[in-house]
Design an enzyme around this catalytic site. Sequence first.
Site, PDB file in Angstrom:
ATOM      1  N   SER A 150      38.806  34.530  48.467  1.00 48.03           N
ATOM      2  CA  SER A 150      39.335  35.876  48.261  1.00 48.03           C
ATOM      3  C   SER A 150      40.529  35.781  47.325  1.00 48.03           C
ATOM      4  O   SER A 150      41.505  35.079  47.618  1.00 48.03           O
ATOM      5  CB  SER A 150      39.747  36.489  49.600  1.00 48.03           C
ATOM      6  OG  SER A 150      40.231  37.793  49.432  1.00 48.03           O
ATOM      7  N   LYS A 176      35.617  36.716  45.457  1.00 47.88           N
ATOM      8  CA  LYS A 176      35.894  38.088  45.876  1.00 47.88           C
ATOM      9  C   LYS A 176      37.212  38.525  45.274  1.00 47.88           C
ATOM     10  O   LYS A 176      38.238  37.854  45.457  1.00 47.88           O
ATOM     11  CB  LYS A 176      35.952  38.209  47.403  1.00 47.88           C
ATOM     12  CG  LYS A 176      36.240  39.636  47.880  1.00 47.88           C
ATOM     13  CD  LYS A 176      36.138  39.780  49.384  1.00 47.88           C
ATOM     14  CE  LYS A 176      37.394  39.373  50.100  1.00 47.88           C
ATOM     15  NZ  LYS A 176      37.340  39.689  51.551  1.00 47.88           N
ATOM     16  N   LYS A 178      40.178  41.325  45.092  1.00 54.25           N
ATOM     17  CA  LYS A 178      40.826  42.479  45.688  1.00 54.25           C
ATOM     18  C   LYS A 178      41.054  43.520  44.584  1.00 54.25           C
ATOM     19  O   LYS A 178      41.489  43.172  43.480  1.00 54.25           O
ATOM     20  CB  LYS A 178      42.161  42.092  46.323  1.00 54.25           C
ATOM     21  CG  LYS A 178      42.048  41.128  47.487  1.00 54.25           C
ATOM     22  CD  LYS A 178      41.506  41.805  48.726  1.00 54.25           C
ATOM     23  CE  LYS A 178      41.573  40.886  49.939  1.00 54.25           C
ATOM     24  NZ  LYS A 178      41.137  41.556  51.181  1.00 54.25           N
ATOM     25  N   ASP A 204      36.730  43.890  46.960  1.00 58.44           N
ATOM     26  CA  ASP A 204      37.209  44.376  48.250  1.00 58.44           C
ATOM     27  C   ASP A 204      38.286  45.422  47.992  1.00 58.44           C
ATOM     28  O   ASP A 204      39.344  45.117  47.435  1.00 58.44           O
ATOM     29  CB  ASP A 204      37.772  43.219  49.068  1.00 58.44           C
ATOM     30  CG  ASP A 204      38.252  43.647  50.441  1.00 58.44           C
ATOM     31  OD1 ASP A 204      38.056  44.824  50.803  1.00 58.44           O
ATOM     32  OD2 ASP A 204      38.822  42.800  51.156  1.00 58.44           O
ATOM     33  N   GLU A 229      33.324  46.176  49.112  1.00 61.21           N
ATOM     34  CA  GLU A 229      33.746  46.114  50.512  1.00 61.21           C
ATOM     35  C   GLU A 229      34.770  47.199  50.824  1.00 61.21           C
ATOM     36  O   GLU A 229      35.765  47.353  50.114  1.00 61.21           O
ATOM     37  CB  GLU A 229      34.343  44.731  50.780  1.00 61.21           C
ATOM     38  CG  GLU A 229      34.775  44.477  52.205  1.00 61.21           C
ATOM     39  CD  GLU A 229      35.360  43.097  52.366  1.00 61.21           C
ATOM     40  OE1 GLU A 229      35.949  42.848  53.444  1.00 61.21           O
ATOM     41  OE2 GLU A 229      35.252  42.258  51.445  1.00 61.21           O
ATOM     42  N   ASP A 254      34.126  46.693  56.430  1.00 63.70           N
ATOM     43  CA  ASP A 254      35.064  45.736  57.017  1.00 63.70           C
ATOM     44  C   ASP A 254      35.886  46.474  58.066  1.00 63.70           C
ATOM     45  O   ASP A 254      35.533  46.491  59.244  1.00 63.70           O
ATOM     46  CB  ASP A 254      35.944  45.130  55.925  1.00 63.70           C
ATOM     47  CG  ASP A 254      37.014  44.174  56.463  1.00 63.70           C
ATOM     48  OD1 ASP A 254      37.111  43.986  57.689  1.00 63.70           O
ATOM     49  OD2 ASP A 254      37.758  43.606  55.652  1.00 63.70           O
ATOM     50  N   LYS A 278      34.474  39.976  61.279  1.00 60.62           N
ATOM     51  CA  LYS A 278      35.715  39.282  61.612  1.00 60.62           C
ATOM     52  C   LYS A 278      35.897  39.369  63.119  1.00 60.62           C
ATOM     53  O   LYS A 278      36.014  40.469  63.677  1.00 60.62           O
ATOM     54  CB  LYS A 278      36.902  39.923  60.904  1.00 60.62           C
ATOM     55  CG  LYS A 278      36.880  39.788  59.393  1.00 60.62           C
ATOM     56  CD  LYS A 278      38.063  40.510  58.759  1.00 60.62           C
ATOM     57  CE  LYS A 278      38.066  40.350  57.245  1.00 60.62           C
ATOM     58  NZ  LYS A 278      39.144  41.156  56.601  1.00 60.62           N
ATOM     59  N   GLY A 306      37.733  36.577  56.360  1.00 62.03           N
ATOM     60  CA  GLY A 306      38.889  35.780  56.732  1.00 62.03           C
ATOM     61  C   GLY A 306      40.139  36.625  56.843  1.00 62.03           C
ATOM     62  O   GLY A 306      40.242  37.699  56.243  1.00 62.03           O
TER      63      GLY A 306
END
Length: 387
Positions: A150, A176, A178, A204, A229, A254, A278, A306
Amino acid sequence: LPADPGRGGRGGDGTVRIEAIELRRVDIPLVTPFRTSFGTQDTRDCVLIRVVTDVGDGWGECVTMPWPLYSAESSDVVIPIVSAHMAPRLLGVDGIGPRDVARLLAPIRGHRMTKAGLEAAVLDAWLRAAGQSFASFLGVAVERVPCGVSVGIHDSTEALVETVGGYLDEGYVRIKLKIEPGNDLAPVAAVRRAFGDDVPLQVDANAAYEPGDIPLLRRLDAFDLLLIEQPFDEERLLANVDLRAAIETPVCLDESAISAQVVADAIRLGAVDIVNLKAGRVGGYLEAARIHDLCVAHGVPVWCGGMVETGIGRAANAALAGMAGFSLPGDNSGFDRFYATDIVADPLRMIDGHLRVPTTPGMGFEVDPEAIEAVTVERVLLEAPSG
């Protein structure tokens, strides 16, 4: 909804008595700041939980953040809520198994990350006493799981591309990014240009967008992403239905996916393509296994997210990610993605783009007491009533 997974363990017969609960708030420096739409983390501020039982000790990690932005929980509330409300329901009670933790704490609303940390600690003690690994308990058949990384928001696309290139050179098999409004199309385009279409790439949003942003999010289709996400606030399930109708990129939940019941509702509504699992967010690893089974039954892929875990949570996540329904690489990075040193004796390291699935008894780690002591900023010991 599926019933309790009812997996192996000690056949449901072994139970423990919790004699004490130790809470340690720790503050661990990160190797680099990690920025998302919620804010920037420079350290890992969380609470570790040790349960002392009549068959041995166990450790769990509460994956809260220092501020109540990702969820309603924060690290500030863990010790007070356990001390005042959760510990009295667990301490000194005869015949507790891992599946009993959620039942005994159910009258307390919310606080899923805290409950998950307590459940994990009980699971650790229970499995160690049985001489069984968490992977075996879950029925995991693989020896390793793929590593995704991430990547936080950067101040420039040049710095982002350099960071991504470094992770690809290290061997990570999925990237991934952000994103947030104003930091979305340009950075994604820059990474695609730099590394080509063959790199598995996803984004994400951490709930940073509004339903009115659907035309903007539709433009992400041009980058052949694995998924987007959590684009919207966790309560906006119907906005995800509208988004799925408007774009080709799969929509992943998520923050919205807080329980098996909510995931079942999202599937029925047509609000989800993929689920990021998660354990902390859903209240524990047993609920995570239940959601896994639900998604498998409905053909919905899952992957393991995570929360900047220490080696305690990272080991458990590596086992969880080995379950059969985890068909996409998760955020299963090596410990050195975030930490120069860990608080476990043998931290998980990435080898050839993968992490090994721990097979030692318990949740898959051995704590380093001196390392934990060095980063502890607060300690509370709660003991069962005498007599």
